[in-house]
Write an enzyme that holds these catalytic residues in place. Sequence first.
Site: not given
Ligand code: ATP
Ligand code: MG
Length: 546
Positions: A30, A256, A266
Site C-alpha cells: 500500500e 511476519r 509504517k
Molecule cells: P505495515 O503494518 O508496516 O503498514 P502492511 O502489511 O500494512 O505493513 P503493506 O504495504 O500492506 O504493509 O504490505 C505489503 C506486503 O508486505 C504485504 O504482503 C505484507 O504482508 C508484507 N509485509 C508487511 N510487513 C511485513 C513484515 N514485517 N514481515 C513480512 N512481510 C511483511
Molecule cells: Mg496493509
Amino acid sequence: MEAKDFIRTQVVEDLASGKHSRIITRFPPEPNGYLHIGHAKSICLNFGVAAEAGGECNLRFDDTNPEKEEQEYIDAIKRDVHWLGFDWAGDTRYASNYFDALYDYAVQLIRMGKAYVDSQSAEAISQGRSTLNGAGLESPFRNRTVEENLSLFEKMRAGDFNEGECVLRAKVDMASPNINLRDPVIYRIKKVEHHQTGNKWVIYPMYDYTHPISDALEYITHSLCTLEFEDHRPFYDWLLDTLATPAHPQQIEFSRLNLNYTVTSKRKLKKLVDEGHVHGWDDPRMPTIAGLRRRGYTPESLRDFCDRIGITKSEGVVDVGMLEFCIRNHLENTAPRAMAVLNPLKVVVTNIDEVLMLRSACHPNLPELGEREIPFTREIVIDAADFSDNPPKGFKRLVPGGEVRLRHSYVIRCDEVIRNESGDVVELRCSADLDTLGKNPEGRKVKGVIHWVSASAGVPAEVRLYDRLFTQPDPEAGDDGFLGCINSEAFKVVQAMVEPSLANAAAEDRFQFEREGYFVADLVDTKPGKPVFNRTVGLRDSWGGA
Ligand code: ATP
Ligand code: MG
C-alpha cells in the site's frame, strides 16, 4: 527449485502435479509509507519464488485508500524494489487499474443476490457484525430486492449520497463464527481525489474485496501474505468461488518479520518522521529500506538476511544482531580498508621533514582492489583515545615515553606531551624509528598498533555515528511505547580526518575504517572532494558492552 520452506514445497508440488505450468506471484504494497525491513522479507519471498520457479512476480500498488496515499511513496517503493535487485513483470500495476472490473463484479454479486446496499450507520454495522455470543445481527436492509440494490448502488457511484450514508456489503453469513464472513463491507463512499484515477470515482472498493479479484485478474498462482490474513482467507475463497473470475489463486500465509530494537509498522515509522524524531524516511537510523541503504547496507546483505531467517508460520522475534552480522559478513570480503581518525589528536613526528610516500594494499585478501598511497608527514593525527598518560592496566597504545606501531608505517615513541592552560593534552611530540617500516624494531617488542592520518595531507570529513534507534529490545513494552525509548545517542556527528585516498569517495562507496567499523559515503550529502561518511556498523557486536 529447492523446496527449502513450506511455501516453496507447495510451489514445487503444484508444478510437478501440473496444477500450474507457470508460477506468478505479486508484491502488493500500500503506497502509504516507505518500505521497511519486513517488506524486504516479503519482496525476497515473492520475487525469489517466482525467479526460482522460472515464473514472474508483479508489483501491484494496493491503492484503495486514496487519502493516505502519495506519489512520493509509489516512487520510493519502486526505487527500493529495484535497489534490492528485483524487477517486476511488465508495467507497474495498481489495484485502481481494476476499478471498472471491480465495479462490474459488484453488480454481478448484486444480481446474484450476494450483495446489498446497507443504509445503517458505520457503528450499527460494526456492532451488528461483532456480537461475540451467537450470530451477528442482520441489517434491516439485508433483504432489499436486486432491483433496489442495483439502483442504490448506481446512485452511490453517481455521487447521490454523502459519505457514510450507505455502503455495499457482500451477503455471506451473519451467523459465521468468522467475523470476516459476516457480510463484510465491500464498497464505501469517499468523495476524495485518487492519485491514479483522479475524480472518476466517489466509491472505493475495500481491500478484502479488491485483493482477491486483483490476484485473479493477474492470474496469480500463489498469493503470499502474512499470518494476520489467515482469517480473511475464507472470504477470499468465497468471493472467487462465487464470481466467475478467470483464476482462483491460492492464498498462503507466513509469519511476519519482527526484529528486536526495531519497529516495523509504517504507521509508527510515519510518526517518527512526522514528529521529527528522525530526519526523514531515509534517515540512516530508520529500518526502512531507504534508511538501511543510506546507512550503508548492501542489497546482498539484506537478501542474505532474508534467506537466513527463512519462511515459517511461527511468530518470533529476530535479533537485530543477525542483520548486523549479515552486513559485516558482506563488507568484510568486499570493502576496501582505509584509515580515518574520528577524534583527532595532533602528533608532531620531530625527525620527519619531508613527505614519505607509503603504499598499502586496499584489502589484505583482495589484491584486485589494488593499492593506495599513504603520505607520512611531520604532522599527523591519531585518535585521542589511543593515547593515555594515565593508562589503565593492559593499555597497549601510546603512553608518555612508550612506543606504538603506526599502522602501515613506522614505530613512534612519545617524547613529550603538550597541554593547554586547562591541562588538556593538545599535542604529542614523537620520534619515528626509521628502521621499522615493514619490520620489527631491533631488540625490543612493540605490541600496540594504532591508525593515523597525515594532518597536512589528510582530508577533513564529517562522520556520522549511528547506533540503534531504540534502547529497549521491545520498543513497545514500556509505558510510553516506542516514543518513550528512543536512543538519544543513536546519532552523533564528529569532524574526522581521513586519509587522502578517500577525498574523492563517491556516494555509496563503502570502506572498513581500520579499528573503527564499516562506513559508507553518504548518498545525499557527499560532494566531490567533500565526503561525508556514515557508520554502518562497528567491527564487532558491542551493544550493551563497554
Ligand atoms: P505495515 O503494518 O508496516 O503498514 P502492511 O502489511 O500494512 O505493513 P503493506 O504495504 O500492506 O504493509 O504490505 C505489503 C506486503 O508486505 C504485504 O504482503 C505484507 O504482508 C508484507 N509485509 C508487511 N510487513 C511485513 C513484515 N514485517 N514481515 C513480512 N512481510 C511483511
Ligand atoms: Mg496493509
